[in-house]
Design a protein around this motif. Sequence first.
Motif, PDB file in Angstrom:
ATOM      1  N   ARG A  67      58.071 -37.029 -82.371  1.00  0.00           N
ATOM      2  CA  ARG A  67      56.903 -36.880 -83.861  1.00  0.00           C
ATOM      3  C   ARG A  67      56.574 -34.764 -82.710  1.00  0.00           C
ATOM      4  NH1 ARG A  67      52.374 -39.168 -84.967  1.00  0.00           N
ATOM      5  NH2 ARG A  67      52.421 -40.356 -82.644  1.00  0.00           N
ATOM      6  N   PHE A  68      55.842 -35.412 -81.836  1.00  0.00           N
ATOM      7  CA  PHE A  68      55.701 -34.215 -80.867  1.00  0.00           C
ATOM      8  C   PHE A  68      56.426 -33.633 -80.358  1.00  0.00           C
ATOM      9  CE2 PHE A  68      50.836 -35.650 -80.791  1.00  0.00           C
ATOM     10  CZ  PHE A  68      50.792 -36.188 -82.194  1.00  0.00           C
ATOM     11  N   THR A  69      56.139 -31.910 -80.126  1.00  0.00           N
ATOM     12  CA  THR A  69      57.456 -31.313 -79.240  1.00  0.00           C
ATOM     13  C   THR A  69      55.652 -30.215 -78.206  1.00  0.00           C
ATOM     14  OG1 THR A  69      58.931 -30.852 -80.571  1.00  0.00           O
ATOM     15  CG2 THR A  69      59.075 -29.241 -79.147  1.00  0.00           C
ATOM     16  N   ILE A  70      56.215 -30.394 -76.734  1.00  0.00           N
ATOM     17  CA  ILE A  70      55.593 -29.564 -76.446  1.00  0.00           C
ATOM     18  C   ILE A  70      56.573 -28.152 -76.316  1.00  0.00           C
ATOM     19  CG2 ILE A  70      56.315 -30.577 -74.095  1.00  0.00           C
ATOM     20  CD1 ILE A  70      53.246 -29.434 -72.850  1.00  0.00           C
ATOM     21  N   SER A  71      55.854 -26.698 -76.067  1.00  0.00           N
ATOM     22  CA  SER A  71      56.605 -25.588 -75.371  1.00  0.00           C
ATOM     23  C   SER A  71      56.184 -25.110 -74.726  1.00  0.00           C
ATOM     24  CB  SER A  71      57.711 -25.231 -77.115  1.00  0.00           C
ATOM     25  OG  SER A  71      56.202 -24.993 -77.745  1.00  0.00           O
ATOM     26  N   ARG A  72      56.244 -23.485 -74.267  1.00  0.00           N
ATOM     27  CA  ARG A  72      55.652 -22.377 -73.353  1.00  0.00           C
ATOM     28  C   ARG A  72      55.996 -21.126 -73.357  1.00  0.00           C
ATOM     29  NH1 ARG A  72      54.667 -24.610 -68.154  1.00  0.00           N
ATOM     30  NH2 ARG A  72      53.409 -22.643 -67.262  1.00  0.00           N
ATOM     31  N   ASP A  73      55.009 -20.686 -73.417  1.00  0.00           N
ATOM     32  CA  ASP A  73      56.287 -18.897 -73.495  1.00  0.00           C
ATOM     33  C   ASP A  73      54.781 -19.114 -72.768  1.00  0.00           C
ATOM     34  OD1 ASP A  73      56.241 -16.307 -73.748  1.00  0.00           O
ATOM     35  OD2 ASP A  73      55.681 -16.279 -75.909  1.00  0.00           O
ATOM     36  N   ASN A  74      56.086 -18.114 -71.409  1.00  0.00           N
ATOM     37  CA  ASN A  74      55.470 -17.950 -69.517  1.00  0.00           C
ATOM     38  C   ASN A  74      55.285 -16.420 -69.974  1.00  0.00           C
ATOM     39  OD1 ASN A  74      55.441 -20.262 -69.058  1.00  0.00           O
ATOM     40  ND2 ASN A  74      57.322 -20.374 -66.875  1.00  0.00           N
ATOM     41  N   ALA A  75      55.394 -15.854 -70.924  1.00  0.00           N
ATOM     42  CA  ALA A  75      54.612 -14.102 -70.835  1.00  0.00           C
ATOM     43  C   ALA A  75      53.922 -14.161 -71.637  1.00  0.00           C
ATOM     44  CB  ALA A  75      56.054 -13.730 -71.641  1.00  0.00           C
ATOM     45  N   LYS A  76      53.150 -14.949 -72.604  1.00  0.00           N
ATOM     46  CA  LYS A  76      52.106 -14.632 -72.961  1.00  0.00           C
ATOM     47  C   LYS A  76      51.136 -15.855 -72.324  1.00  0.00           C
ATOM     48  CE  LYS A  76      54.032 -13.695 -77.735  1.00  0.00           C
ATOM     49  NZ  LYS A  76      53.782 -14.358 -79.111  1.00  0.00           N
ATOM     50  N   SER A  77      51.644 -16.788 -71.498  1.00  0.00           N
ATOM     51  CA  SER A  77      50.518 -17.399 -70.410  1.00  0.00           C
ATOM     52  C   SER A  77      49.983 -18.734 -71.250  1.00  0.00           C
ATOM     53  CB  SER A  77      49.729 -16.891 -70.242  1.00  0.00           C
ATOM     54  OG  SER A  77      49.897 -16.034 -68.636  1.00  0.00           O
ATOM     55  N   THR A  78      50.684 -19.323 -72.654  1.00  0.00           N
ATOM     56  CA  THR A  78      50.080 -19.595 -73.508  1.00  0.00           C
ATOM     57  C   THR A  78      51.676 -21.406 -73.548  1.00  0.00           C
ATOM     58  OG1 THR A  78      49.121 -18.256 -74.210  1.00  0.00           O
ATOM     59  CG2 THR A  78      49.486 -20.217 -75.649  1.00  0.00           C
ATOM     60  N   VAL A  79      50.618 -22.351 -73.635  1.00  0.00           N
ATOM     61  CA  VAL A  79      51.427 -23.402 -73.550  1.00  0.00           C
ATOM     62  C   VAL A  79      51.323 -23.936 -75.623  1.00  0.00           C
ATOM     63  CG1 VAL A  79      49.943 -25.092 -72.943  1.00  0.00           C
ATOM     64  CG2 VAL A  79      52.035 -25.809 -73.315  1.00  0.00           C
ATOM     65  N   TYR A  80      52.030 -25.166 -76.167  1.00  0.00           N
ATOM     66  CA  TYR A  80      52.180 -25.053 -77.269  1.00  0.00           C
ATOM     67  C   TYR A  80      52.222 -26.656 -77.800  1.00  0.00           C
ATOM     68  CZ  TYR A  80      52.493 -19.944 -77.905  1.00  0.00           C
ATOM     69  OH  TYR A  80      52.852 -18.691 -78.336  1.00  0.00           O
ATOM     70  N   LEU A  81      51.679 -27.541 -78.283  1.00  0.00           N
ATOM     71  CA  LEU A  81      52.104 -28.472 -78.682  1.00  0.00           C
ATOM     72  C   LEU A  81      52.101 -28.952 -80.424  1.00  0.00           C
ATOM     73  CD1 LEU A  81      52.220 -31.612 -77.463  1.00  0.00           C
ATOM     74  CD2 LEU A  81      49.966 -32.039 -78.841  1.00  0.00           C
ATOM     75  N   GLN A  82      53.542 -28.517 -81.078  1.00  0.00           N
ATOM     76  CA  GLN A  82      53.677 -28.973 -82.160  1.00  0.00           C
ATOM     77  C   GLN A  82      53.663 -30.542 -82.612  1.00  0.00           C
ATOM     78  OE1 GLN A  82      54.508 -26.846 -84.306  1.00  0.00           O
ATOM     79  NE2 GLN A  82      54.753 -28.284 -86.141  1.00  0.00           N
TER      80      GLN A  82
END
Length: 121
Positions: A67-82
């Motif tokens: 149900r949940f997906t973690i991801s990251r964008d190292n260029a933006k220094s941001t981590v996400y949780l969908q």
Amino acid sequence: QVQLVESGGGLVQPGGSLRLSCAASGFIFSGCAMSWYRQAPGKERELVATISAAGGSANYADSVKGRFTISRDNAKSTVYLQMNSLKPEDTAEYYCNAQKSIASTLSRDAWGQGTQVTVSS
């Protein structure tokens, strides 16, 4: 100054979706694993998901797998949780965590201030 700033929380109906973001600064973001934790009222803080420094691997709590997906964008220094197919039991304060590591220059884990997720009809 190390900072983790979460956003994206809110009120959503059961079955709905939210995307949390955590913007990091003050350390080498690409040098450490990142995690999302949550804490519901009266309960202990629990680990929801972790993603490796390069983003190549992730682990999830059994309660959120599929149900949940973690991801990251190292260029933006941001981590996400969908978060999809949300359930009332997902209601909690959600916290971003940066794990200490030599590569990140973090000498101890860093935490954000939290963002509230409420799942209710």
